[in-house]
Motif scaffolding. Structure first.
Motif, mmCIF file in Angstrom:
data_model
loop_
_atom_site.group_PDB
_atom_site.id
_atom_site.type_symbol
_atom_site.label_atom_id
_atom_site.label_comp_id
_atom_site.label_asym_id
_atom_site.label_seq_id
_atom_site.Cartn_x
_atom_site.Cartn_y
_atom_site.Cartn_z
ATOM 1 N N LEU A 144 0.838 -1.207 0.000
ATOM 2 C CA LEU A 144 0.000 0.000 0.000
ATOM 3 C C LEU A 144 0.866 1.247 0.000
ATOM 4 C CD1 LEU A 144 -2.842 -0.982 2.490
ATOM 5 C CD2 LEU A 144 -3.057 -0.641 0.029
ATOM 6 N N LEU A 145 1.919 1.221 0.775
ATOM 7 C CA LEU A 145 2.831 2.366 0.801
ATOM 8 C C LEU A 145 3.433 2.592 -0.574
ATOM 9 C CD1 LEU A 145 4.746 2.045 4.184
ATOM 10 C CD2 LEU A 145 3.548 4.068 3.371
ATOM 11 N N TRP A 146 3.832 1.508 -1.199
ATOM 12 C CA TRP A 146 4.417 1.613 -2.540
ATOM 13 C C TRP A 146 3.414 2.224 -3.499
ATOM 14 C CZ3 TRP A 146 2.792 -0.633 -7.103
ATOM 15 C CH2 TRP A 146 3.675 -0.522 -8.184
ATOM 16 N N LYS A 147 2.170 1.787 -3.435
ATOM 17 C CA LYS A 147 1.129 2.314 -4.325
ATOM 18 C C LYS A 147 0.935 3.819 -4.100
ATOM 19 C CE LYS A 147 -3.379 2.301 -3.441
ATOM 20 N NZ LYS A 147 -3.894 3.600 -3.805
ATOM 21 N N GLU A 148 0.849 4.195 -2.837
ATOM 22 C CA GLU A 148 0.651 5.616 -2.529
ATOM 23 C C GLU A 148 1.822 6.437 -3.035
ATOM 24 O OE1 GLU A 148 -2.984 5.196 -1.172
ATOM 25 O OE2 GLU A 148 -1.967 7.118 -1.354
ATOM 26 N N TRP A 149 2.991 5.948 -2.807
ATOM 27 C CA TRP A 149 4.179 6.669 -3.248
ATOM 28 C C TRP A 149 4.192 6.810 -4.772
ATOM 29 C CZ3 TRP A 149 7.690 9.895 -1.752
ATOM 30 C CH2 TRP A 149 8.853 10.092 -2.531
ATOM 31 N N GLN A 150 3.898 5.756 -5.509
ATOM 32 C CA GLN A 150 3.889 5.798 -6.952
ATOM 33 C C GLN A 150 2.847 6.785 -7.471
ATOM 34 O OE1 GLN A 150 6.864 4.338 -7.624
ATOM 35 N NE2 GLN A 150 5.924 3.434 -9.403
ATOM 36 N N GLU A 151 1.720 6.830 -6.801
ATOM 37 C CA GLU A 151 0.650 7.698 -7.290
ATOM 38 C C GLU A 151 0.958 9.169 -7.063
ATOM 39 O OE1 GLU A 151 -2.800 6.244 -5.242
ATOM 40 O OE2 GLU A 151 -3.356 4.892 -6.857
#
Lengths: 446, 297, 418
Positions: free
Chosen positions: C5-12
């Motif tokens: 989830l952290l990775w997704k947020e960061w990418q977005e």
């Protein structure tokens, strides 16, 4: 050709007629309100100001959304119709320009009435020019160089630009021009800089439509036009940058001894634009005067004794201020030391240095207290407090990066008391600063 | 470049970042043909069409439409070319009548009689707002707008995507009927191969940005065959058989598809000593799958 | 799951986070960022850029989930709403904290050398804390506004509606009901919007936008309402618990023995108090005229204008003698107390310039005499037209003689004081 032009105009009207009408209502509404209410009411009535800003921002945002589709989508006309892309975009901008013009007129008229100066017509012209620049520079640049995110970037700039317009037009006189100079709303920056922005934006956009810049060149173009855009939104920054290159006209705020019997004033040619900078000290009681010339501009700090004066001087672009003590007896000038300072800060000191009692001195003439613009920040209301002991001699920073909210200074044998808002006491000779309060109150005074 | 072709490209290339979407495409679409531009999703069909219509800037190469350069002649091209895109980009706030009136002002060759006839035939009411029309009706309106000025060339970019079977069939039939009567060129891209087969007479197949095949449909269908070879034992490897597009082994049978089928090729297959060989013609869809999706020999 | 989830947020949203962070770093490098030598200072105007970027990063917090069916997609992966919310909050705060630490370090390094003695770990830590508050706060605000309408413009619209709503509520309340210190209203507004975010994230991400907007507005209003009622109640029930707005200034006498306190309540009511510093004895000064600020003479006398009616204010001299505050009226006609009062060398008389008249004041008797008019030749008794004979300097030549300078031509004139 005419048929095609007519159909395109019809489309723009049909798409945005309600926005155009709303925009056309703005100037008469703003002017009507500004004529009905007093400047104080205008200035203080937050709901009205807020409504104006929100309405105008919403108007520009909505109209931009109507004519510029989101993301990479292109309109039917852009894809299918055999028309010149420039003609189509020009017509789109005409509609937007109408809205921008109305918004600019209303803001300018509002600001003129609110501040009471300059004439409404000039302010409206400034407002129109500003809004048009924002429209063309932001939306055209964003669309030309960053098509996939152009709308978001353009909208952001439109929001920022609207707010900055309101800010600048509300506080036009002091915010565009540097301190101490009268504001001329039709001067320099609006004569040449904003037309340059407009032209640059239109050229960029035309070039883009004709050649479709590839990404690296688009990036370079965007970078260059971003610089232009920042300058358009922050003319003060530009003017301040150029001001350092301009002539500095030196004025000297005269000083008078406590009993009024000695006066220090500027001598020679006034205003002076180059050395020598000459001062004349006159003992009115004795009927005697002396003059002295400096190679750098000087400002007065205070008179520690009846016939002595403390001065600050700064050579051009130097990172320090010279602190001088000029004695009438023998016409002697002694350099007490150097105070670290920002280059050319002395240009900002001439007006404010000795207009209040906080540039006062100890009654025995030993200590001098200064509050100078902060070394670490360019913010106007942040100062560094310095204590100078002319006997030792010692120049000491006693409190950095602080406000100067105290309005009254009292010199006592062992301390300096600064009263007013947030009172402080400076202990002598070490220069320690602490809070001060009346006896019986927290932190009670002595 | 010659004007006997409605569309002609030479080494046309388009890159998005590091990805080459159209890779040195050299394509020729004869005038008067119905040219089916096939390819899998993401093959580069739509990008090619957008390059032809100056909706995208190319990285290198040339493109000409009706003898005109795609970039410098863009405006003239739009006067002679009708284009129907996958996503309808009509002004949804207009009514049908308003949209027709609006577009009429841009084309001197606008045929009002034709428009009225088509409008009646497609049952497009004047006063209805476009946003209230179904997707199928919007697609039909887009087609009507594209044909109203009797274009020399009609470019259709997956115009039937998302439409139901009935509407799709009606759409295509209308297209054929109207354009074929006047010998105009149709260039349409689709991944619904079975529909294309009914109407196209030329085929071009895009695969990973390259044009892997371009020829008349009949030539394609006659040159590609599926061979089913039954063996007594384990089927041998195919060696020395050229143009194998796809092959698989099922039990003791070897099934493979070849391009450029000929009696000589059959003789080569016979040398593998199969017990039985059957040669089958293929539908275009099977040919397409074999060419772009199968294991190559 | 959390790392994904952290990775997704960061990418977005990494572009916005990086812009936020880098802009703050850039400001610190050029000295326009935070202050490390004082505990608190209002941020510079340039700080609006990272604050705005932090707000924008927050405004896109739930944009992704509100687009299409992504919320349902996410929850179908077995993710619970608390995890999603926690990740979004923690990522923003993490960026704020890391950036604050970095910018504080840069500010310390970029600080002028003379400031170093004034910087301590405590001041630097507070400075970093304020950076976190000034950027993390807007980020959270943006995140709260992002749960209502999809896309960045939807979030901006929600923010503007919220801000506009608060402004209008605050300004339309009748003045008599206005609270001077709306602390709980502020707390209520903050808690209300946080509660609205939590409720919508928990129950309403898949609802229609109109329903989300209605819930958001209702919960926010409830929060503001509760806060306001609390403030109102406290103001009515415990009026003395809340300080009324007033301003206060203290002026010490030149010797430091006495002080004058000037207090203004609600911008209207003025109060002056004479203070004896030695024993904190406080003596009110009645009917002091607030339009004419007081001044001290060099021998610790206080000169203050008092008000007796329209156009009826007089100049008074106050002197503390033997435990009493003696008052002498100095004139019968209005005098501006801001005029410079210059004592004679022996301290017995005062010299003042009022409307171009030079006056000599005898404090014990209160007599005021005009000894010179600065518009005309001193021997003339008639006022003539405004001339170029304009004097700008005057002084005590000795205990019985005043001098003043006339320009054009320049000459010194002396007048005996009888």
């Amino acid at each position: 050709m005419l048929t095609a032009l007519y159909r395109l105009c019809w489309k723009e009207w049909r798409q945005s007629w309600y926005l155009l009408l709303a925009a056309l209502l703005l100037p008469p509404l703003a002017l009507r309100l500004s004529l009905t209410l007093t400047p104080d009411q205008l200035h203080n009535w937050e709901p009205l100001k807020l409504t104006m800003v929100l309405f105008t921002m919403g108007l520009i945002a909505r109209s931009a959304l109507v004519v510029f589709p989101a993301g990479t989508r292109q309109t039917y006309a852009e894809v299918h119709l055999p028309i010149s892309p420039m003609l189509h975009q020009f017509l789109l901008f005409v509609g937007q320009a109408l809205i921008a013009t109305c918004a600019g007129m209303s803001f300018g008229g509002w600001a003129a009435q609110q501040t009471g100066a300059p004439p409404a017509a000039e302010m409206m012209l400034v407002g129109v020019v500003h809004f048009l620049a924002i429209l063309f520079v932001t939306l055209a640049v964003a669309r030309a160089v960053f098509p996939t995110a152009g709308l978001v970037v353009g909208m952001l700039w439109a929001f920022i630009g609207t707010n900055s317009s309101f800010y600048y037009l509300s506080f036009f006189a002091p915010s565009v021009v540097g301190e101490g100079r009268p504001a001329d709303p039709l001067s320099g920056v609006y004569y040449w800089y904003l037309p340059v922005c407009l032209t640059a934006a239109l050229l960029a956009y035309s070039f883009h439509l004709g050649h479709k810049l590839s990404l690296p060149r688009r990036g370079i173009a965007m970078g260059g036009l971003a610089v232009v855009l920042v300058g358009a939104l922050f003319p003060k920054m530009l003017l301040n940058t150029f001001e350092h290159q301009n002539k500095y006209e030196w004025y000297f705020q005269s000083l008078t001894a406590d009993d009024g019997s000695v006066v220090v004033e500027a001598g020679g040619v006034i205003p002076a634009v180059k050395p020598p900078y000459t001062l004349e000290m006159t003992d009115l009681r004795a009927g005697h005067s002396v003059t002295y010339s400096w190679n750098e501009p000087v400002v007065g700090v205070g008179m520690p004794t009846r016939t002595a004066v403390i001065l600050l001087g700064q050579p051009t672009d130097a990172h320090y201020l010279h602190l001088y003590r000029w004695e009438m007896a023998g016409n002697v000038v002694r350099l007490l030391g150097d105070i670290p300072a920002s280059p050319n800060i002395i240009r900002n000191l001439w007006q404010s240095s000795c207009t209040d009692s906080t540039c006062d001195h100890h009654s025995h003439g030993r200590y001098t207290f200064l509050h100078l613009p902060s070394l670490g920040h360019s913010r106007e209301e942040i100062f560094d407090w310095w204590l100078i002991d002319s006997v030792t001699p010692r120049i000491q920073l006693i409190k950095p990066e602080t406000y100067m909210s105290q309005s009254h200074i009292t010199w006592l044998p062992d301390r300096i008391v600064l009263t007013g808002y947030n009172p402080k006491v400076i202990h002598l000779p070490d220069g320690a600063v602490s809070d001060w309060a009346l006896p019986g109150e927290k932190g009670g005074a002595k | 470049m010659s004007s006997e072709y409605a569309i002609e490209t030479r080494e046309l290339t388009k890159r998005f970042g590091r990805r080459t979407v159209v890779d040195h495409l050299s394509l020729q679409v004869p005038r008067g043909s119905i040219f089916a531009f096939l390819g899998r999703n993401g093959a580069g069909k739509t990008t090619t069409i957008r390059l032809l219509l100056d909706l995208l800037d190319r990285n290198s190469g040339d493109a000409r439409v009706l003898g005109l350069d795609a970039v410098t002649g863009a405006r003239d091209i739009r006067r002679q070319v009708g284009y129907v895109a996958q996503d309808t980009d009509l002004y949804d706030w207009m009514t049908v009548e308003e949209h027709l009136w609006f577009c009429r002002g841009f084309h001197a060759a606008w045929d009002e009689t034709l428009v009225r006839e088509l409008q009646r035939k497609l049952d497009l009411p004047d006063k209805q707002k476009i946003r209230q029309l179904s997707r199928g009706k919007q697609a039909q309106l887009a087609l009507l707008l594209a044909m109203a000025y009797r274009p020399e060339l009609l470019i259709l970019d997956e115009p039937t995507a998302g439409l139901d079977v009935v509407v799709r069939r009606e759409f295509l039939e209308e297209v054929i009927e109207l354009i074929q009567q006047e010998g105009r060129t149709i260039f349409f891209s689709s991944h619904l191969v079975h529909e294309v087969e009914r109407i196209a007479d030329w085929v071009g197949i895009m695969d990973n940005g390259k044009l892997s095949y371009c020829a008349p449909l009949e030539a394609l269908k006659s040159s590609v065959r599926r061979l089913v070879c039954a063996f007594d034992g384990t089927p041998p490897a195919l060696a020395g058989i050229p143009g194998v597009l796809q092959q698989e082994v099922i039990g003791k049978s070897l099934i493979f598809t070849v391009q450029d089928y000929s009696p000589e090729l059959l003789a080569s297959v016979q040398q593998l000593a199969p017990r039985q060989v059957e040669v089958e013609p293929l539908w275009l869809e099977d040919i397409f799958v074999a060419m772009v999706g199968g294991e190559r020999g | 799951m959390i790392p994904r989830l952290l990775w997704k947020e960061w990418q977005e949203r990494r572009h916005w986070f990086l812009l936020w962070s880098l802009s703050l770093v850039a400001l610190s490098m050029v000295g326009e960022g935070q202050y490390c030598t004082e505990n608190y200072k209002e941020p510079t105007n340039w700080m609006m850029i990272p604050i705005l970027l932090a707000l924008l990063a927050g405004l896109q917090g739930y944009s992704s989930e509100l687009t299409g069916n992504r919320a349902a997609f996410l929850y179908m992966r077995g993710v619970i709403w608390k995890q999603v919310l926690a990740v979004k909050i923690l990522l923003g705060l993490g960026v704020a904290i890391l950036t604050a630490v970095l910018t504080t370090a840069i500010s310390v390094l970029a600080m002028p050398a003379v400031y170093h003695p004034f910087m301590t770990m405590k001041t630097a830590a507070f400075s970093a804390l304020f950076v976190v508050l000034f950027t993390g706060g807007p980020y959270l605000l943006g995140l709260c506004c992002s749960v209502v309408l999809p896309g960045i413009f939807g979030s901006i619209g929600t923010l503007m509606l919220y801000y506009g709503g608060i402004m209008f509520i605050g300004m339309l309340i009748p003045k008599t009901l206005q609270i001077t210190e709306p602390i709980f209203s502020f707390i209520g507004a903050v808690l209300g919007i946080l509660a609205a975010m939590v409720v919508i994230v928990r129950f309403g991400l898949t609802l229609a936008w109109s329903q989300r907007l209605a819930r958001f507005a209702a919960i926010s209003l409830v929060g503001i309402g509760i806060g306001y009622i609390t403030d109102f109640t406290i103001a009515r029930v415990y009026p003395h618990a809340i300080a009324k707005p007033f301003s206060r200034e203290v002026a010490l006498s030149p010797s430091g023995r006495y002080a004058l306190i000037s207090e203004t309540e609600d911008g209207q009511h003025h109060r002056y108090t004479f203070v004896v510093m030695k024993n904190d004895k406080r003596l009110p000064i009645e009917k002091a005229d607030s339009s004419a600020p007081p001044s001290w003479t060099t021998n610790d006398d206080l000169v203050q204008s008092t008000y007796h009616g329209t156009y009826d204010n007089t100049l008074q001299l106050f002197r503390y003698v033997d435990g009493h505050l003696l008052q002498h009226q100095l004139n019968n006609s209005p005098i501006d107390a801001q005029c410079r009062l210059s004592p004679s060398p022996d301290g017995k008389l005062l010299l003042a310039d009022v409307h171009n008249d030079l006056l000599v004041i005898d404090p014990p008797s209160g007599s005021v005499r005009t000894v010179a008019n600065l518009d005309v030749h001193p021997h003339s008794t008639k006022r003539m037209r405004t001339t170029t004979y304009y004097a700008i300097h005057y002084w005590w030549q000795d205990n019985h003689t005043i001098g003043y300078e006339q320009t054009n031509p320049s000459r010194r004139i002396f007048v005996k004081v009888e």
